[in-house]
Write an enzyme that holds these catalytic residues in place. Sequence first.
Site, short mmCIF file in Angstrom:
data_model
loop_
_atom_site.label_atom_id
_atom_site.label_comp_id
_atom_site.label_asym_id
_atom_site.label_seq_id
_atom_site.Cartn_x
_atom_site.Cartn_y
_atom_site.Cartn_z
N THR A 152 1.02 -1.27 -0.04
CA THR A 152 -0.03 -0.10 -0.27
C THR A 152 0.97 1.12 0.01
O THR A 152 2.14 1.07 0.18
CB THR A 152 -1.10 -0.05 1.17
OG1 THR A 152 -0.11 0.30 2.51
CG2 THR A 152 -1.78 -1.21 1.54
N VAL A 171 7.56 -2.25 6.77
CA VAL A 171 7.72 -0.89 7.08
C VAL A 171 8.08 -0.35 5.88
O VAL A 171 9.07 -0.67 5.38
CB VAL A 171 8.22 -0.29 8.27
CG1 VAL A 171 8.07 1.32 8.40
CG2 VAL A 171 7.60 -0.85 9.62
N LYS A 172 7.19 0.68 5.19
CA LYS A 172 7.74 1.15 3.92
C LYS A 172 8.26 2.55 4.11
O LYS A 172 7.74 3.54 4.60
CB LYS A 172 6.54 1.13 2.91
CG LYS A 172 6.81 1.13 1.53
CD LYS A 172 5.53 0.99 0.83
CE LYS A 172 5.83 0.91 -0.76
NZ LYS A 172 4.40 1.19 -1.22
N VAL A 173 9.65 2.73 3.85
CA VAL A 173 10.24 3.99 4.03
C VAL A 173 10.58 4.60 2.67
O VAL A 173 11.07 3.74 1.71
CB VAL A 173 11.56 4.02 5.08
CG1 VAL A 173 10.89 3.49 6.19
CG2 VAL A 173 12.43 2.99 4.33
#
Length: 217
Positions: free
Chosen positions: A27, A82-84
Amino acid sequence: MKFFADTADVDAIRELNELGLLDGVTTNPSLIKKSGRDIIEVTREICSIVGGPVSAEVVATETGAMLAEGRLLAEIAPNIAVKVPLTLDGLKACKVLTGEGKMVNVTLCFSANQALLAAKAGATFISPFIGRLDDIHLDGMDLIPEIRQIYDNYGFETDILAASIRSVNHVKAAALIGADVMTAPPSVIKALATHPLTDKGLDGFLKDAADAGIKIA
Ligand code: E4P
């Protein structure tokens, strides 16, 4: 090749999951906005449907704040990645979060050098954005073999997650090159199953089966 659905639409995710075609979900803030739902609530529901990695993106831009957001997101479920973003702050956050045992997806990658940095920061996934490079009249797919070679040269374990995939041709090219994962909208994943000759052939077989009175069960 693993298939991730690039969406926050839980009905679409459920449908693909029931087909047995889903290895994970990605997402981003734009997809969350499109869902019209609260990020924590919708991400929790997605994690209850899919067993594989579910990427949820931070919205902070400074390392400390990214870490706080990333830790909160990771509490939603054990399968959160976790998207960074691929910035210096994002890379710093990646190193810390992976050091804590969390999966991290480094997003918005547009060059092989950026992908090299993400691998050095211990990223679980690197997301090169193919379609957005095509949008500016470059060949986005060129990035995948470059990253593949660099990662293989040094034995980096970061998975190449071909992202911003817009067509079935993108999927085929990424698979031929050896991307570990691809993420695409559900419509693209379903389109992989279609071929006009399959439809035509099935029509013919069903007609002959009816003519011959074939019954199996
Ligand atoms: C990947 O993780 C992104 O969510 C996504 O693939 C971006 O795709 P787009 O360029 O079609 O928005």
